[in-house]
Design a protein around this motif. Structure first.
Motif, PDB file in Angstrom:
ATOM      1  N   SER A   1      -6.571  -4.495  -5.767  1.00  0.00           N
ATOM      2  CA  SER A   1      -6.103  -3.381  -6.578  1.00  0.00           C
ATOM      3  C   SER A   1      -5.364  -3.828  -7.836  1.00  0.00           C
ATOM      4  CB  SER A   1      -5.189  -2.479  -5.742  1.00  0.00           C
ATOM      5  OG  SER A   1      -4.116  -3.226  -5.183  1.00  0.00           O
TER       6      SER A   1
ATOM      7  N   GLY B   1      -2.843   2.426   4.445  1.00  0.00           N
ATOM      8  CA  GLY B   1      -2.061   1.232   4.687  1.00  0.00           C
ATOM      9  C   GLY B   1      -2.756   0.393   5.733  1.00  0.00           C
TER      10      GLY B   1
ATOM     11  N   SER C   1      -9.772   1.597   1.165  1.00  0.00           N
ATOM     12  CA  SER C   1      -8.832   0.662   0.536  1.00  0.00           C
ATOM     13  C   SER C   1      -9.228   0.397  -0.909  1.00  0.00           C
ATOM     14  CB  SER C   1      -8.794  -0.664   1.311  1.00  0.00           C
ATOM     15  OG  SER C   1     -10.033  -1.351   1.175  1.00  0.00           O
TER      16      SER C   1
ATOM     17  N   ASP D   1       3.337   5.206   3.968  1.00  0.00           N
ATOM     18  CA  ASP D   1       1.988   4.703   4.209  1.00  0.00           C
ATOM     19  C   ASP D   1       1.260   5.676   5.110  1.00  0.00           C
ATOM     20  OD1 ASP D   1       1.136   2.265   2.972  1.00  0.00           O
ATOM     21  OD2 ASP D   1       2.700   1.199   4.082  1.00  0.00           O
TER      22      ASP D   1
ATOM     23  N   THR E   1       0.809  -1.223   0.000  1.00  0.00           N
ATOM     24  CA  THR E   1       0.000   0.000   0.000  1.00  0.00           C
ATOM     25  C   THR E   1       0.840   1.270   0.000  1.00  0.00           C
ATOM     26  OG1 THR E   1      -0.126  -0.168   2.417  1.00  0.00           O
ATOM     27  CG2 THR E   1      -1.959  -1.097   1.151  1.00  0.00           C
TER      28      THR E   1
END
Length: 543
Positions: free
Chosen positions: A372, A393, A368, A340, A328
């Motif tokens: 992804s 994160g 989030s 993050d 992330t």
């Protein structure tokens, strides 16, 4: 059946489920809300393309239920404009309804191939499997788990300390199946003059199915005694408007001053915890410089008068790396480093030590990017509910935070408090108290914050832990180990409350063994789905 009649029974199921759902007070409707849909599935089972009809109309029923119960999500996405808000709200509505409908499709296929009893078993397993999946995958949104619907009547589900909410889901599903069989048996009795004995037997089974868990629960509720190990806790509700004040209108220093002033108004020499809400501290807190952060230093000066005092507060933190250490992490061109941003909880005590907890159950599409690598386009619609843009994160390296005196607390930041097994994991790691910090003001004055509040009662029962809940705009409260709300604030008013909450070290059966019911059902559900697809393929091959 005409097209209009095809919709009547599914519509009835959707409406009944909505009326039964918190905060409405018609909880008993859950025990027969599915019956109209089961009757519909029985009526069309021999129609051409019956599987498609059952799937579509099941989706219609569940979309009604989800929409009427979850429309408030729209308010949280308004900063994206109308189109963005609709996009955010459609994910849980469409996806949840789709997964629920799949359970009824499996029921139809299994019943067609293996008979009524196996079909019903497949329906129950598939529904519990959907609920478990919707709790565990990256698109998780277990808000509508059937067992949550019994939160208003928590005195009747004290046995959640053994089964968790999935035990409630199973109880509801079996009640609906029994009533459906009573309906079918009564129909045969009227049409064919069948024996009355079978109908009476089913009626007795239904009464026992409902009454035995209730009697057992009331016995537990009446006889449960908390161990006398009190801790003085102060919960603060600053009531900072998230739309106009939180990140733009009210200076951070004034927000911190309000939190301290409210805390000090009820603090006493033996106060051990001051609980502040999600993202109470702004702006960004740099984790590598925690001892020198201005807000942290101000809080520690405040705590100097409280020898055993600790403050659990929400914050938005940032952590820097020289390389991309996490999936992330983002890249900063200005510093040529990765970083993050976390929706975090800080436990600040009377020492330079500051413990950090990172929220790990992130809201899909809000905090989030789910999957992804496959769904990168979602990055364009992620909205900001915590003061930073882009996805957060996540890690959970410190699921339990410990005070200097050794008390373990389980933080739950907002959405995390609806995950039973997640909170049970904290308890297995020696948490003696659950602290929920949240900012429900994004949802405005809708059923959302009320649902979120009463779901916390179920976490208290599952783990037998007292709960201290701090919500920025309300409702903040204390919940005892039986799930009773013993003190609460009003909505959208600055407030502070205190209580002596008993700590507990005993680990419940559910905390130790988790969602064993849902795991077992999921295994069966996967088998039924595979069999259904295989039988359909074999049937087409034969033709």
């Amino acid at each position: 059946m005409t097209r209009l009649k095809n919709l009547l029974l599914p519509t009835l199921t959707g409406i009944l489920l909505w009326l039964a759902w918190p905060p409405l007070k018609f909880t008993p409707l859950l025990f027969f809300a599915f019956v109209p849909l089961l009757i519909y599935a029985d009526k069309v089972k021999h129609d051409k393309k019956a599987g498609g009809k059952i799937f579509r109309n099941s989706f219609y029923a569940f979309f009604i239920w989800n929409t009427l119960s979850l429309y408030w999500i729209y308010n949280a996405g308004q900063e994206l404009g109308v189109a963005g808000a609709i996009g955010i709200v459609s994910v849980p509505l469409l996806l949840g309804s789709l997964l629920m409908s799949l359970a009824f499709w499996v029921y139809y296929r299994t019943r067609k191939n293996f008979g009524e009893n196996i079909g019903i078993f497949a329906l129950i397993c598939s529904w519990l499997g959907y609920e478990y999946l919707h709790q565990e995958w990256q698109l998780a949104f277990p808000w509508m788990t059937l067992g949550n619907g019994l939160a208003e009547w928590h005195q009747l589900v004290q046995w959640y300390e053994y089964t968790g909410v999935f035990g409630g889901s199973l109880w509801i599903l079996l009640a609906n199946v029994l009533l459906y069989h009573i309906y079918r048996k009564a129909s045969l009795l009227k049409a064919e003059g069948a024996s009355l004995k079978g109908l009476i037997g089913l009626g007795i089974r239904f009464v026992l199915h409902i009454s035995i868990p209730i009697v057992f629960s009331l016995w537990i509720y009446t006889n449960y005694k908390e161990a006398g190990n009190p801790s003085n806790v102060v919960v603060v509700q600053p009531n900072v408007n998230p739309f106009s004040e939180k990140f733009d209108g009210l200076p951070p220093e004034m927000q911190l001053e309000r939190l301290i002033k409210l805390s000090d108004s009820l603090g006493q020499p033996n106060t051990e915890f001051f609980i502040w809400p999600e993202t109470a501290i702004i702006p960004l807190v740099h984790e590598d410089e925690l001892p020198y952060d201005g807000s942290v230093e101000t809080i520690q000066r405040f705590l100097s008068k409280y020898k055993n005092g600790n403050i659990l507060t929400g914050a938005v933190t940032v952590k820097w790396y020289n390389d991309k250490k996490t999936g992330t992490a983002r890249y900063s061109k200005q510093s040529s480093k990765y970083y993050d941003v976390y929706n975090a909880g800080l436990l600040i005590e009377n020492s330079p030590k500051v413990q950090v907890y990172h929220k790990s159950k992130l809201v899909p599409g809000v905090e989030s990017y789910p999957y992804s690598s496959l769904l990168g386009f979602l990055g364009n619609i992620v909205i900001d509910l915590g003061g930073t843009s882009g996805g957060y994160g996540k890690d959970n390296q410190n699921p339990v935070l410990y005070t200097q005196s050794g008390i373990g607390i389980a933080p739950a930041i907002c959405y995390e408090s609806i995950f039973g097994a997640f909170m049970a994991d904290h308890v297995r790691k020696d948490a003696q108290l659950i602290c929920v910090i949240t900012n429900d003001g994004w949802w405005k004055n809708t059923p959302g914050y009320k649902q979120h509040l009463i779901y916390a009662k179920l976490r208290a029962i599952e783990t037998r832990r007292s709960v201290a809940r701090s919500a920025n705009t309300g409702i903040s409260c204390f919940i005892n180990q039986r799930g009773d709300i013993i003190k609460q604030t009003e909505w959208w008013k600055p407030a502070v409350i205190k209580a002596d909450l008993n700590l507990n070290t005993t680990v419940t059966f559910y905390s130790r063994h988790g969602d064993f019911i849902a795991v077992l059902a999921s295994i069966f559900a996967a088998g039924f789905i595979i069999l259904s697809l295989l039988w359909r393929f074999i049937g087409k091959a034969k033709k």
